[in-house]
Write a protein that holds these residues in place. Structure first.
Motif, PDB file in Angstrom:
ATOM      1  N   GLY A   1       0.805  -1.211   0.000  1.00  0.00           N
ATOM      2  CA  GLY A   1       0.000   0.000   0.000  1.00  0.00           C
ATOM      3  C   GLY A   1       0.840   1.263   0.000  1.00  0.00           C
ATOM      4  N   ALA A   2       1.921   1.275   0.783  1.00  0.00           N
ATOM      5  CA  ALA A   2       2.786   2.460   0.830  1.00  0.00           C
ATOM      6  C   ALA A   2       3.454   2.709  -0.510  1.00  0.00           C
ATOM      7  N   LEU A   3       3.918   1.642  -1.163  1.00  0.00           N
ATOM      8  CA  LEU A   3       4.537   1.798  -2.480  1.00  0.00           C
ATOM      9  C   LEU A   3       3.517   2.246  -3.518  1.00  0.00           C
ATOM     10  N   LEU A   4       2.300   1.740  -3.393  1.00  0.00           N
ATOM     11  CA  LEU A   4       1.256   2.151  -4.325  1.00  0.00           C
ATOM     12  C   LEU A   4       0.937   3.632  -4.158  1.00  0.00           C
ATOM     13  N   GLU A   5       0.813   4.080  -2.918  1.00  0.00           N
ATOM     14  CA  GLU A   5       0.564   5.502  -2.679  1.00  0.00           C
ATOM     15  C   GLU A   5       1.716   6.354  -3.203  1.00  0.00           C
ATOM     16  N   ALA A   6       2.944   5.861  -3.038  1.00  0.00           N
ATOM     17  CA  ALA A   6       4.109   6.608  -3.503  1.00  0.00           C
ATOM     18  C   ALA A   6       4.117   6.752  -5.019  1.00  0.00           C
ATOM     19  N   SER A   7       3.501   5.814  -5.709  1.00  0.00           N
ATOM     20  CA  SER A   7       3.493   5.888  -7.169  1.00  0.00           C
ATOM     21  C   SER A   7       2.676   7.061  -7.677  1.00  0.00           C
ATOM     22  N   ALA A   8       1.746   7.575  -6.851  1.00  0.00           N
ATOM     23  CA  ALA A   8       0.930   8.720  -7.267  1.00  0.00           C
ATOM     24  C   ALA A   8       1.665  10.030  -7.069  1.00  0.00           C
ATOM     25  N   ALA A   9       2.541  10.088  -6.062  1.00  0.00           N
ATOM     26  CA  ALA A   9       3.289  11.315  -5.777  1.00  0.00           C
ATOM     27  C   ALA A   9       4.658  10.934  -5.236  1.00  0.00           C
ATOM     28  N   PRO A  10       5.516  10.334  -6.061  1.00  0.00           N
ATOM     29  CA  PRO A  10       6.796   9.808  -5.564  1.00  0.00           C
ATOM     30  C   PRO A  10       7.699  10.852  -4.948  1.00  0.00           C
ATOM     31  N   ALA A  11       7.623  12.087  -5.398  1.00  0.00           N
ATOM     32  CA  ALA A  11       8.513  13.114  -4.870  1.00  0.00           C
ATOM     33  C   ALA A  11       8.140  13.500  -3.434  1.00  0.00           C
ATOM     34  N   GLU A  12       6.881  13.250  -3.053  1.00  0.00           N
ATOM     35  CA  GLU A  12       6.408  13.672  -1.743  1.00  0.00           C
ATOM     36  C   GLU A  12       6.359  12.533  -0.732  1.00  0.00           C
ATOM     37  N   ALA A  13       6.360  11.306  -1.208  1.00  0.00           N
ATOM     38  CA  ALA A  13       6.062  10.191  -0.320  1.00  0.00           C
ATOM     39  C   ALA A  13       7.235   9.751   0.535  1.00  0.00           C
TER      40      ALA A  13
END
Length: 324
Positions: free
Chosen positions: A87-99
């Motif tokens: 889930g964390a990696l999936l969320e990071a894929s939407a905003a990788p610079a911020e995650a």
């Protein structure tokens, strides 16, 4: 001192329902420790030997249903080789610079595929014996109780009133009926062994080489699924829909923010295709809806009130109206 006592805490978070602490273990490896939150209605279950065997038999070289090294009513602890959840990696894929999460989301469709394979293997196993008495899936059961009574900590009662007002009588009854349907296999249906609460937040992806966490795991699995606290038996759709409902929530959030997120569709398709045939499509849609409702109710009960609960109410209206 044990390795666990010397651990370096990497991340810690929690709610009134559950607290999680992720730590680096000296010499390699990562521990995930979960304890019941102060408002949790029941302690963690004791893991039965037959359930642990079912998890072991369904695992393969790439994906392991990780059994806890500590499984007590007040604490579960797993030793794995990763610090980030799917889930964390999936969320990071939407905003990788911020995650603030290392790259790795490009492999998520492949991880979803192998997850589908091992989940099907778990559901295809011998199943629980009548004497084992595995419970119904805890999430839907918790939602059914909340829908019926509307009682609980924090914003539970207030959100119950607001959601019931937003859905109206017919949709409210529909949600209760769908929850019962997901929980109750028909008289001719077998109860399969369920992971229970098959959440993307419980799927741990191995850290890249060079981070140190892989040292103790050797050639360990690429994916570990933290297993045990929600051990259950019932319809296979209850597990599959729990993950799909999480993707549905991500999709709704992306649409609200105007974000294009094709990875969500790739992950969903890869997971379902690998799982294979035989699932009840209507029951899956019902299960997705129940998952979203359960998450919203849990948020109100164990976190408190937040404006985003209005968005959950609107999402549930659309999901319920889309079920024939």
């Amino acid at each position: 001192m044990t390795a666990v006592e010397e651990e370096q805490v990497l991340l810690e978070f929690g709610t009134g329902f559950q607290h999680t602490r992720i730590s680096a273990i000296p010499g390699g490896g990562v521990s995930w420790r979960r304890t019941p939150g102060p408002q949790r209605p029941a302690p963690f279950p004791v893991l039965s030997a037959s359930y642990a065997t079912a998890l072991r038999d369904a695992s393969d070289e790439r994906v392991r249903f990780a059994r806890p090294v500590v499984a007590e009513p007040d604490a579960y602890l797993w030793e794995v080789n990763g610090r980030h959840s799917f889930g964390a990696l999936l969320e990071a894929s939407a905003a990788p610079a911020e995650a603030g999460v290392e790259p790795g989301h490009e492999r998520l469709p492949e991880y979803a595929r192998v997850l589908g394979l091992v989940l099907r293997a778990l559901h295809s196993g011998p199943g629980p014996s009548p004497a084992e008495e595995l419970p119904q899936p805890p999430g839907p059961r918790r939602l059914a109780q909340w829908l019926a009574a509307g009682r609980g900590p924090r914003a539970s009662a207030g959100f119950h009133y607001r959601l019931r007002s937003r859905l109206g009588t017919a949709r409210w009854r529909q949600l209760a009926d769908l929850t019962y349907l997901l929980l109750t296999p028909g008289p001719q249906e077998a109860r399969v062994t369920l992971h229970g609460g098959f959440s993307l937040g419980a799927v741990v992806v191995a850290d890249p080489a060079g981070t140190g966490s892989e040292a103790s795991a050797g050639s360990g699995p690429e994916v570990s699924v933290l297993s045990g606290p929600e051990a259950a038996a019932g319809r296979p759709e209850a597990d599959v829909a729990w993950a799909l409902g999480e993707l549905t929530e991500y999709r709704a959030a992306a649409q609200q923010a105007g974000i294009e997120w094709p990875l969500l569709d790739e992950v969903r398709e890869s997971f379902l295709t690998a799982y294979g045939q035989g699932l009840d499509t209507r029951l899956l849609r019902a299960g997705e809806t129940v998952r979203v409702a359960c998450h919203a109710a849990d948020f109100a009960c164990y976190v408190g009130w937040a404006p985003q609960l209005h968005g959950y109410s609107d999402l549930l209206v659309g999901l319920l109206d889309g079920i024939e």
